[in-house]
Design a protein around this motif. Structure first.
Motif, PDB file in Angstrom:
ATOM      1  N   ALA A   1       0.833  -1.208   0.000  1.00 40.71           N
ATOM      2  CA  ALA A   1       0.000   0.000   0.000  1.00 40.71           C
ATOM      3  C   ALA A   1       0.862   1.249   0.000  1.00 40.71           C
ATOM      4  CB  ALA A   1      -0.927  -0.012   1.210  1.00 40.71           C
ATOM      5  N   ASP A   2       1.912   1.269   0.798  1.00 40.30           N
ATOM      6  CA  ASP A   2       2.774   2.447   0.871  1.00 40.30           C
ATOM      7  C   ASP A   2       3.492   2.697  -0.451  1.00 40.30           C
ATOM      8  OD1 ASP A   2       5.703   3.633   1.577  1.00 40.30           O
ATOM      9  OD2 ASP A   2       4.226   4.367   3.009  1.00 40.30           O
TER      10      ASP A   2
ATOM     11  N   LEU B   1       2.574   1.785  -3.517  1.00 39.78           N
ATOM     12  CA  LEU B   1       1.619   2.230  -4.542  1.00 39.78           C
ATOM     13  C   LEU B   1       1.209   3.683  -4.338  1.00 39.78           C
ATOM     14  CD1 LEU B   1      -0.708  -0.905  -4.894  1.00 39.78           C
ATOM     15  CD2 LEU B   1       1.219  -0.229  -6.329  1.00 39.78           C
ATOM     16  N   LEU B   2       1.009   4.092  -3.095  1.00 39.62           N
ATOM     17  CA  LEU B   2       0.667   5.490  -2.839  1.00 39.62           C
ATOM     18  C   LEU B   2       1.820   6.412  -3.234  1.00 39.62           C
ATOM     19  CD1 LEU B   2      -1.259   5.386   0.559  1.00 39.62           C
ATOM     20  CD2 LEU B   2      -2.168   5.985  -1.685  1.00 39.62           C
TER      21      LEU B   2
ATOM     22  N   THR C   1       1.740   7.134  -6.937  1.00 35.54           N
ATOM     23  CA  THR C   1       0.763   8.145  -7.359  1.00 35.54           C
ATOM     24  C   THR C   1       1.325   9.557  -7.160  1.00 35.54           C
ATOM     25  OG1 THR C   1      -0.338   8.236  -5.190  1.00 35.54           O
ATOM     26  CG2 THR C   1      -1.160   6.621  -6.768  1.00 35.54           C
TER      27      THR C   1
ATOM     28  N   PRO D   1      -4.750  10.912  -3.589  1.00 31.45           N
ATOM     29  CA  PRO D   1      -4.844   9.553  -3.034  1.00 31.45           C
ATOM     30  C   PRO D   1      -4.122   9.402  -1.699  1.00 31.45           C
ATOM     31  CG  PRO D   1      -4.367   9.469  -5.382  1.00 31.45           C
ATOM     32  CD  PRO D   1      -4.231  10.903  -4.974  1.00 31.45           C
ATOM     33  N   THR D   2      -2.967  10.038  -1.565  1.00 28.84           N
ATOM     34  CA  THR D   2      -2.231   9.941  -0.300  1.00 28.84           C
ATOM     35  C   THR D   2      -2.986  10.633   0.818  1.00 28.84           C
ATOM     36  OG1 THR D   2      -0.091   9.805  -1.431  1.00 28.84           O
ATOM     37  CG2 THR D   2      -0.075  10.530   0.862  1.00 28.84           C
TER      38      THR D   2
ATOM     39  N   LEU E   1      -6.358   8.463   1.456  1.00 27.51           N
ATOM     40  CA  LEU E   1      -6.186   7.076   1.899  1.00 27.51           C
ATOM     41  C   LEU E   1      -5.256   6.968   3.103  1.00 27.51           C
ATOM     42  CD1 LEU E   1      -5.941   5.244  -1.555  1.00 27.51           C
ATOM     43  CD2 LEU E   1      -7.945   5.682  -0.138  1.00 27.51           C
ATOM     44  N   ASP E   2      -4.068   7.547   3.003  1.00 31.11           N
ATOM     45  CA  ASP E   2      -3.110   7.443   4.096  1.00 31.11           C
ATOM     46  C   ASP E   2      -3.411   8.435   5.214  1.00 31.11           C
ATOM     47  OD1 ASP E   2      -0.647   6.222   5.108  1.00 31.11           O
ATOM     48  OD2 ASP E   2       0.242   8.194   4.844  1.00 31.11           O
TER      49      ASP E   2
ATOM     50  N   VAL F   1      -6.967   0.366   2.126  1.00 34.91           N
ATOM     51  CA  VAL F   1      -6.024   1.339   1.574  1.00 34.91           C
ATOM     52  C   VAL F   1      -5.289   0.741   0.383  1.00 34.91           C
ATOM     53  CG1 VAL F   1      -3.952   2.696   2.049  1.00 34.91           C
ATOM     54  CG2 VAL F   1      -5.766   2.532   3.772  1.00 34.91           C
TER      55      VAL F   1
ATOM     56  N   ALA G   1      -5.676   2.137  -3.392  1.00 32.60           N
ATOM     57  CA  ALA G   1      -4.461   2.684  -3.998  1.00 32.60           C
ATOM     58  C   ALA G   1      -4.161   1.997  -5.323  1.00 32.60           C
ATOM     59  CB  ALA G   1      -3.277   2.527  -3.046  1.00 32.60           C
TER      60      ALA G   1
ATOM     61  N   LEU H   1      -4.122   3.841  -9.013  1.00 32.00           N
ATOM     62  CA  LEU H   1      -2.893   3.883  -9.816  1.00 32.00           C
ATOM     63  C   LEU H   1      -3.079   3.238 -11.177  1.00 32.00           C
ATOM     64  CD1 LEU H   1       0.114   4.717  -9.697  1.00 32.00           C
ATOM     65  CD2 LEU H   1       0.615   2.431  -8.828  1.00 32.00           C
TER      66      LEU H   1
END
Length: 418
Positions: free
Chosen positions: A118-119, A121-122, A125, A133-134, A137-138, A174, A178, A182
């Motif tokens: 997940a990290d 892929l974010l 982006t 998205p960050t 989502l994060d 997440v 993500a 992407l």
């Protein structure tokens, strides 16, 4: 330029503020619902999981940001290959870490590959210039999900061993969202020869630095639990929980300007890089110093939110507040240093910082508990910021404050309606 920084920086900071409040609330829920020893065991488990995930990420996310931002000129040719080259080693390492840590973390260990993927892929982006998205989502979904799941476990009166898997389960949505976000951004292009070699040649030194950074951020909690017991770990976690405000604010601004810094320094536009650095620094100071000053003044009362026994940790809060004010005044020095390609120097700086932290922790925690831990952490933070600050001055003449600071302040005044 300053207006763009403010707009994107505020977007990142909005997620940072929400995330900080949600994490603070989560600590309150756990410390109120469970004895200090059980709360400390939960905080130690999550710190260990985040350390393991930080190591397994191999800093591939920042490597992707670097190559995606530079590839914009060529219409992102070969970027799908870079994404595959980044993900495969990270997932393999995360799987190995899960197997090793399963006896200690239980079901939470099985979620390590999810956390890592997940990290990465974010981060990809953000390389495409998409910060939303960050932020969503994060910055919003993840901490909100962790608060709801952990709060649900506590409200249901479940045993404390349910807390870590509930906390880790929030990473699953997440990851799915993500990946979906992407998918439409990555063009399908042939795998270019040498893609993996180029990616890891740049990211390799930073992979070790990223691992050390992950350890540096949370090793103090683990050391406190080992040397002074889980109850002291709970007190230390509660007293230092506000440091996430500075970390997330710095992260939010870094996410907003990192890709621009890479392009500016790659193109030799030192003036533009200085503008980005100084604008981000002044906003970081303006938005976080009031928090640290208020926390230093109100700590004895704020800490009692976690429980009556936590109010005695006010000296820990004072050291934390002073250290974070020094760190934020330096700006995001390490981000600028790595954006310039000096991953080896960043690694050396982090090694010096974590060495300082561990030595001070070992010397001070047995006799001073949580206060000794925050002193060790403070020494490492000061080393981590002052070394790259001096290196940026010597190599590029870059400073956290200068004539671009005034331009950023004028933008602030316009935004505020002054």
């Amino acid at each position: 330029m300053a207006t763009v920084i403010v707009r994107r920086g505020l977007a990142g900071l909005s997620g940072a503020v929400f995330g900080a409040l949600a994490q603070f609330s989560l600590v309150v829920v756990v410390t109120r619902a469970y004895p200090a020893a059980e709360a400390g065991a939960f905080f130690t488990a999550t710190a260990l999981a985040l350390m393991a995930a930080g190591i397994a990420k191999l800093d591939a996310g920042n490597g992707l940001i670097y190559f995606i931002a530079r590839a914009k000129t060529y219409h992102y040719r070969g970027i799908s290959g870079y994404l595959r080259a980044a993900l495969v080693p990270c997932v393999v390492v995360a799987g190995g870490a899960a197997a090793v840590l399963y006896p200690r973390l239980g079901p939470l260990a099985g979620l390590l590959p999810v956390m890592v993927t997940a990290d990465v892929l974010l981060a990809a982006t953000r390389g495409f210039g998409a910060l939303r998205p960050t932020v969503l989502l994060d910055g919003v979904l993840l901490p909100a999900g962790q608060l709801l799941l952990v709060g649900g476990v506590a409200l249901a009166g479940c045993a404390a061993w349910w807390l870590p898997p509930a906390w880790g389960a929030a990473y699953v949505p997440v990851l799915l969202l993500a990946a979906a976000g992407l998918r439409g951004r990555v063009p399908r292009t042939p795998y270019l020869p040498g893609t993996g070699r180029d990616l890891w040649r740049h990211t390799g030194p930073r992979s070790l630095a990223g691992a050390i950074q992950a350890v540096f951020q949370r090793v103090d909690i683990v050391i406190v639990a080992a040397l002074a017991g889980p109850a002291q770990a709970a007190v230390y976690t509660a007293a230092t929980r506000f440091r996430v405000v500075g970390q997330l604010a710095n992260q939010g601004l870094a996410q907003a300007v990192q890709a621009g810094l890479v392009r500016a320094l790659a193109d030799g536009q030192r003036e533009r890089a200085g503008e980005l650095y100084q604008a981000a620094t002044v906003w970081l100071v303006l938005l976080t110093w009031p928090v640290w000053l208020a926390y230093a003044c109100l700590a004895p009362w704020v800490l009692r939110v976690f429980g009556p026994s936590y109010g005695s940790a006010a000296p820990v809060a004072l050291v934390l507040a002073g250290t974070m004010m020094v760190a934020t005044a330096c700006g995001m020095v390490d981000v600028v240093l790595t954006a310039a390609g000096h991953t080896g120097a960043s690694l050396a700086n982090l090694l010096a910082a974590i060495g300082c932290t561990v030595l001070l922790d070992l010397a001070l925690i047995p006799s001073h508990g949580a206060l000794g831990a925050v002193a060790g952490w403070s020494g490492g933070v000061i080393v981590k910021n002052l070394l790259p600050l001096w290196q940026l001055h010597r190599r590029y003449g870059l400073h956290p404050f200068g004539r671009h600071t005034l331009a950023a302040l004028r933008v602030r005044n316009r935004v505020a309606g002054w």
